[in-house]
Design an enzyme around this catalytic site. Structure first.
Site, PDB file in Angstrom:
ATOM      1  N   ASP A 195       0.827  -1.199   0.000  1.00  0.00           N
ATOM      2  CA  ASP A 195       0.000   0.000   0.000  1.00  0.00           C
ATOM      3  C   ASP A 195       0.870   1.262   0.000  1.00  0.00           C
ATOM      4  O   ASP A 195       1.852   1.326   0.746  1.00  0.00           O
ATOM      5  CB  ASP A 195      -0.854  -0.021   1.275  1.00  0.00           C
TER       6      ASP A 195
ATOM      7  N   TYR B 123     -14.579  12.268  -5.768  1.00  0.00           N
ATOM      8  CA  TYR B 123     -13.404  11.787  -6.512  1.00  0.00           C
ATOM      9  C   TYR B 123     -12.588  12.976  -7.033  1.00  0.00           C
ATOM     10  O   TYR B 123     -11.378  13.098  -6.764  1.00  0.00           O
ATOM     11  CB  TYR B 123     -13.851  10.871  -7.664  1.00  0.00           C
TER      12      TYR B 123
ATOM     13  N   LEU C  85     -16.526   3.586 -21.308  1.00  0.00           N
ATOM     14  CA  LEU C  85     -17.413   3.340 -22.455  1.00  0.00           C
ATOM     15  C   LEU C  85     -16.820   2.370 -23.479  1.00  0.00           C
ATOM     16  O   LEU C  85     -17.500   1.423 -23.889  1.00  0.00           O
ATOM     17  CB  LEU C  85     -17.765   4.687 -23.120  1.00  0.00           C
TER      18      LEU C  85
END
Ligand SMILES: NC(=O)c1ccc[n+]([C@@H]2O[C@H](COP(=O)([O-])OP(=O)(O)OC[C@H]3O[C@@H](n4cnc5c(N)ncnc54)[C@H](O)[C@@H]3O)[C@@H](O)[C@H]2O)c1
Length: 300
Positions: free
Chosen positions: A23, A113, A162
């Protein structure tokens, strides 16, 4: 070296001898990796990056993208690592007042975000002033495509982007592709986005790092092609490249999707000499189609 906790990443995407599983919020691990491998610069791609999830779990986003990001910066300062290239995002701008969006546009994220990325950009300014940590934030628009020379492509779970979604529909891996909103003020009524090929994005990182190493100051650049394509254009392009029909389901708008997001990327072209090699949507989709049809299960 690549440091990734594999919360979203794929072991198979990186040469095994280059990967440290861990991490970036773990200070002891950072000290060990930075010292053992004599690290001189960091490219910080690690983040949580699902806009919808960030609306319901802002705690996770500020913890991972800001608090753990601070631990990374502190690790760099402790180990005298002076250069950072940061994956920022078009989401720092929020709803644009004008397109193309240039770097001097107002920064008003509309979700946690984007807010977490903007907070980190601001922290970087002060770490430069106090500790001499030089950084370039690259505000990506929509990263897309796959490496035509290799085995690396796009594989998110859940997939929210997408182009891979439409390709999955073309491959029969999902029943249809849903279009969110057909009444936007755009020529065909669907949202317009700016797609940038990952190899062009990678090239920009190398240029950014070289610029810092040559003594240029900290800054932020937009990273996009500067041309926009609508959702329906993306679908038609996948159909053309793949030679397959995709079932399209037209639906309502989703909250928080701006009609048009296109990058003004003149500054990075002018100042760093960045020049996209895959500016056309058809080429970008072509590389993605190659990869997904070779690896329909992604990295698994
Ligand atoms: N893909 C896009 O279109 C796009 C657009 C704008 C910005 N970005 C930014 O670019 C970066 C890469 O995006 P991506 O699409 O490849 O996302 P991704 O989720 O595939 O990659 C992020 C990686 O970070 C790792 N990670 C997350 N938290 C970590 C932690 N605490 N410690 C160690 N590793 C951790 C994940 O395991 C994953 O491998 C992100 O910072 C994202 O916000 C991406």
């Amino acid at each position: 070296m690549v440091l990734d906790n594999l919360s979203k990443g794929h072991r198979e995407a990186v040469p095994v001898e280059r990967l440290v599983v861990g991490d970036f919020g773990d200070g002891e691990l950072l000290d060990r990796v930075m010292q053992e491998h004599k690290i001189e610069a960091v490219m910080h791609f690690g983040a949580l990056s699902l806009v919808g999830e960030s609306m319901t779990r802002p705690d996770m986003y500020f913890q991972n993208n800001v608090a753990k990001g601070l631990a990374l910066l502190d690790g760099m300062v402790r180990n005298q690592v002076k250069y950072l290239v940061f994956s920022s995002t078009a989401a720092v701008y929020g709803e644009p007042e004008a397109v193309p969006i240039t770097e001097d546009a107002r920064l008003r994220p509309t979700n946690p975000y984007g807010e977490s990325k903007l907070a980190f950009e601001k922290i970087l300014k002060w770490y430069d002033q106090a500790f001499g940590l030089k950084s370039i934030s690259l505000r990506y628009f929509n990263a897309a495509g796959a490496d035509p020379a290799g085995d690396i492509g796009e594989d998110h779970n859940p997939e929210s982007h997408l182009i891979p979604l439409v390709i999955q529909a073309a491959l029969g891996l999902r029943e249809n592709i849903q279009v969110f909103g057909t009444d936007y003020p755009t020529p065909d009524g669907t949202c317009i986005r700016d797609y940038i090929h990952i190899n062009d994005l990678a090239e920009a990182h190398v240029l950014a790092l070289n610029s810092l190493a040559q003594g240029e100051g900290s800054t932020a650049y937009n990273l996009g092609n500067g041309s926009g394509y609508s959702v329906l254009e993306v679908i038609r392009t996948v159909e053309k490249v793949s030679g397959r029909k995709v079932k399209v389901v037209l639906g309502e708008r989703r909250a928080g999707d701006p009609a048009v997001l296109v990058a003004g990327s003149e500054r990075i072209r002018r100042e760093l000499g960045w020049q996209p090699k895959f500016p056309e949507l058809e080429e970008i989709v072509g590389t993605a189609w190659e990869w997904h049809s070779r690896y329909p299960g992604g990295f698994r």
